[in-house]
Design a protein around this motif. Structure first.
Motif, PDB file in Angstrom:
ATOM      1  N   LEU A  72       1.087  -1.373   0.027  1.00  0.00           N
ATOM      2  CA  LEU A  72      -0.151  -0.010   0.126  1.00  0.00           C
ATOM      3  C   LEU A  72       1.026   1.235   0.124  1.00  0.00           C
ATOM      4  O   LEU A  72       1.814   1.189   0.553  1.00  0.00           O
ATOM      5  N   LEU A  73       0.421   2.184  -0.827  1.00  0.00           N
ATOM      6  CA  LEU A  73       1.319   3.434  -1.098  1.00  0.00           C
ATOM      7  C   LEU A  73       1.371   4.384   0.355  1.00  0.00           C
ATOM      8  O   LEU A  73       2.437   4.901   0.528  1.00  0.00           O
ATOM      9  N   ALA A  74       0.475   4.206   1.258  1.00  0.00           N
ATOM     10  CA  ALA A  74       0.284   4.886   2.412  1.00  0.00           C
ATOM     11  C   ALA A  74       1.182   4.354   3.532  1.00  0.00           C
ATOM     12  O   ALA A  74       1.214   4.957   4.689  1.00  0.00           O
ATOM     13  N   VAL A  75       1.610   3.210   3.413  1.00  0.00           N
ATOM     14  CA  VAL A  75       2.404   2.245   4.316  1.00  0.00           C
ATOM     15  C   VAL A  75       3.880   2.445   4.193  1.00  0.00           C
ATOM     16  O   VAL A  75       4.303   2.078   3.224  1.00  0.00           O
ATOM     17  N   ASP A  76       4.649   3.009   5.166  1.00  0.00           N
ATOM     18  CA  ASP A  76       5.997   3.008   5.190  1.00  0.00           C
ATOM     19  C   ASP A  76       6.615   1.865   5.622  1.00  0.00           C
ATOM     20  O   ASP A  76       7.761   1.410   5.037  1.00  0.00           O
ATOM     21  N   ALA A  77       6.133   1.017   6.573  1.00  0.00           N
ATOM     22  CA  ALA A  77       6.604   0.023   7.257  1.00  0.00           C
ATOM     23  C   ALA A  77       5.718  -0.905   7.932  1.00  0.00           C
ATOM     24  O   ALA A  77       4.707  -0.354   8.327  1.00  0.00           O
ATOM     25  N   VAL A  78       5.889  -2.308   7.781  1.00  0.00           N
ATOM     26  CA  VAL A  78       5.091  -3.359   8.412  1.00  0.00           C
ATOM     27  C   VAL A  78       6.048  -4.224   9.467  1.00  0.00           C
ATOM     28  O   VAL A  78       7.044  -4.517   8.717  1.00  0.00           O
ATOM     29  N   VAL A  79       5.553  -4.118  10.623  1.00  0.00           N
ATOM     30  CA  VAL A  79       6.299  -5.154  11.592  1.00  0.00           C
ATOM     31  C   VAL A  79       5.504  -6.204  12.122  1.00  0.00           C
ATOM     32  O   VAL A  79       4.315  -5.993  12.580  1.00  0.00           O
ATOM     33  N   ILE A  80       6.033  -7.446  12.099  1.00  0.00           N
ATOM     34  CA  ILE A  80       5.386  -8.589  12.740  1.00  0.00           C
ATOM     35  C   ILE A  80       6.167  -8.657  14.138  1.00  0.00           C
ATOM     36  O   ILE A  80       7.048  -8.899  14.131  1.00  0.00           O
ATOM     37  N   CYS A  81       5.237  -8.199  15.020  1.00  0.00           N
ATOM     38  CA  CYS A  81       5.819  -8.125  16.483  1.00  0.00           C
ATOM     39  C   CYS A  81       5.919  -9.482  17.106  1.00  0.00           C
ATOM     40  O   CYS A  81       4.581 -10.213  17.333  1.00  0.00           O
ATOM     41  N   GLU A  82       6.851  -9.810  17.348  1.00  0.00           N
ATOM     42  CA  GLU A  82       7.077 -11.377  18.157  1.00  0.00           C
ATOM     43  C   GLU A  82       6.902 -10.963  19.774  1.00  0.00           C
ATOM     44  O   GLU A  82       6.992 -12.183  20.350  1.00  0.00           O
ATOM     45  N   GLU A  83       7.008  -9.709  20.156  1.00  0.00           N
ATOM     46  CA  GLU A  83       6.716  -9.385  21.508  1.00  0.00           C
ATOM     47  C   GLU A  83       5.136  -9.684  22.216  1.00  0.00           C
ATOM     48  O   GLU A  83       4.294  -9.550  21.366  1.00  0.00           O
ATOM     49  N   ASP A  84       4.936  -9.527  23.408  1.00  0.00           N
ATOM     50  CA  ASP A  84       3.548  -9.270  23.847  1.00  0.00           C
ATOM     51  C   ASP A  84       2.821  -8.023  23.466  1.00  0.00           C
ATOM     52  O   ASP A  84       1.678  -8.180  23.140  1.00  0.00           O
ATOM     53  N   THR A  85       3.641  -6.985  23.274  1.00  0.00           N
ATOM     54  CA  THR A  85       3.052  -5.890  22.981  1.00  0.00           C
ATOM     55  C   THR A  85       4.136  -5.106  21.913  1.00  0.00           C
ATOM     56  O   THR A  85       5.683  -5.415  21.973  1.00  0.00           O
ATOM     57  N   PRO A  86       3.832  -4.074  21.179  1.00  0.00           N
ATOM     58  CA  PRO A  86       4.723  -3.496  20.373  1.00  0.00           C
ATOM     59  C   PRO A  86       5.390  -2.203  20.898  1.00  0.00           C
ATOM     60  O   PRO A  86       6.196  -1.507  20.051  1.00  0.00           O
ATOM     61  N   VAL A  87       5.331  -2.093  22.004  1.00  0.00           N
ATOM     62  CA  VAL A  87       5.722  -0.829  22.786  1.00  0.00           C
ATOM     63  C   VAL A  87       7.454  -0.672  22.325  1.00  0.00           C
ATOM     64  O   VAL A  87       7.827   0.267  21.779  1.00  0.00           O
ATOM     65  N   GLU A  88       8.138  -1.652  22.537  1.00  0.00           N
ATOM     66  CA  GLU A  88       9.619  -1.662  22.240  1.00  0.00           C
ATOM     67  C   GLU A  88      10.096  -1.025  20.908  1.00  0.00           C
ATOM     68  O   GLU A  88      10.662  -0.406  20.678  1.00  0.00           O
ATOM     69  N   ILE A  89       9.148  -1.776  20.041  1.00  0.00           N
ATOM     70  CA  ILE A  89       9.523  -1.371  18.797  1.00  0.00           C
ATOM     71  C   ILE A  89       9.068   0.011  18.117  1.00  0.00           C
ATOM     72  O   ILE A  89       9.657   0.767  17.367  1.00  0.00           O
ATOM     73  N   LEU A  90       7.661   0.466  18.884  1.00  0.00           N
ATOM     74  CA  LEU A  90       7.380   1.702  18.589  1.00  0.00           C
ATOM     75  C   LEU A  90       8.252   2.882  19.080  1.00  0.00           C
ATOM     76  O   LEU A  90       8.052   3.866  18.772  1.00  0.00           O
ATOM     77  N   GLU A  91       8.973   2.546  20.197  1.00  0.00           N
ATOM     78  CA  GLU A  91       9.958   3.328  20.825  1.00  0.00           C
ATOM     79  C   GLU A  91      11.006   3.470  19.876  1.00  0.00           C
ATOM     80  O   GLU A  91      11.567   4.882  19.871  1.00  0.00           O
ATOM     81  N   ILE A  92      11.236   2.850  18.951  1.00  0.00           N
ATOM     82  CA  ILE A  92      12.263   2.936  17.768  1.00  0.00           C
ATOM     83  C   ILE A  92      11.690   3.543  16.716  1.00  0.00           C
ATOM     84  O   ILE A  92      12.315   4.605  16.002  1.00  0.00           O
ATOM     85  N   ILE A  93      10.560   3.081  16.251  1.00  0.00           N
ATOM     86  CA  ILE A  93      10.149   3.706  14.737  1.00  0.00           C
ATOM     87  C   ILE A  93       9.243   4.801  14.942  1.00  0.00           C
ATOM     88  O   ILE A  93       9.153   5.500  14.068  1.00  0.00           O
ATOM     89  N   ARG A  94       8.944   4.996  16.115  1.00  0.00           N
ATOM     90  CA  ARG A  94       7.907   6.433  16.305  1.00  0.00           C
ATOM     91  C   ARG A  94       6.929   6.684  15.124  1.00  0.00           C
ATOM     92  O   ARG A  94       6.984   7.588  14.345  1.00  0.00           O
ATOM     93  N   SER A  95       5.965   5.627  14.870  1.00  0.00           N
ATOM     94  CA  SER A  95       4.890   5.945  14.026  1.00  0.00           C
ATOM     95  C   SER A  95       3.920   7.281  14.233  1.00  0.00           C
ATOM     96  O   SER A  95       3.959   7.454  15.159  1.00  0.00           O
ATOM     97  N   ASP A  96       3.905   7.777  12.951  1.00  0.00           N
ATOM     98  CA  ASP A  96       2.901   8.824  13.068  1.00  0.00           C
ATOM     99  C   ASP A  96       1.652   8.300  13.028  1.00  0.00           C
ATOM    100  O   ASP A  96       0.737   8.999  13.685  1.00  0.00           O
ATOM    101  N   ILE A  97       1.277   7.268  12.293  1.00  0.00           N
ATOM    102  CA  ILE A  97      -0.088   6.391  12.286  1.00  0.00           C
ATOM    103  C   ILE A  97      -0.019   5.039  13.085  1.00  0.00           C
ATOM    104  O   ILE A  97       0.730   4.180  12.287  1.00  0.00           O
TER     105      ILE A  97
END
Length: 92
Positions: free
Chosen positions: A26-51
């Motif tokens: 999808l053109l509007a999507v910059d990245a897709v992450v398959i989260c292996e953790e219980d929550t995506p908090v750790e990865i969101l601290e790194i990528i800092r999603s706008d949406i």
């Protein structure tokens, strides 16, 4: 609140990889992450999603990652579920 899911001993499923491929096309999507953790908090601290998008079976204020997304200036968008339409059934 989202219940923790058990750790997988096997690699990502074919359905997960197929969903990620469709979403990443999808053109509007910059990245897709398959989260292996219980929550995506750790990865969101790194990528800092706008949406940060979740399905309609979630409530933004009850997400463990809500505070992280908002602290970094992001927005949580909850998409409505469409009865009879399931990406799991389409891709999986």
């Amino acid at each position: 609140m989202t219940a923790p899911r058990p750790r997988r001993s096997q690699p990502r499923s074919r359905a997960q990889r197929a969903r990620a491929k469709v979403l990443s096309a999808l053109l509007a999507v910059d990245a897709v992450v398959i989260c292996e953790e219980d929550t995506p908090v750790e990865i969101l601290e790194i990528i800092r999603s706008d949406i940060h998008v979740k399905g309609g079976d979630y409530e933004a204020d009850n997400l463990p990652e809500a505070e992280t997304v908002r602290r970094h200036g992001g927005e949580i968008v909850i998409l409505s579920l469409v009865e009879g339409l399931s990406t799991t059934k389409i891709v999986g």
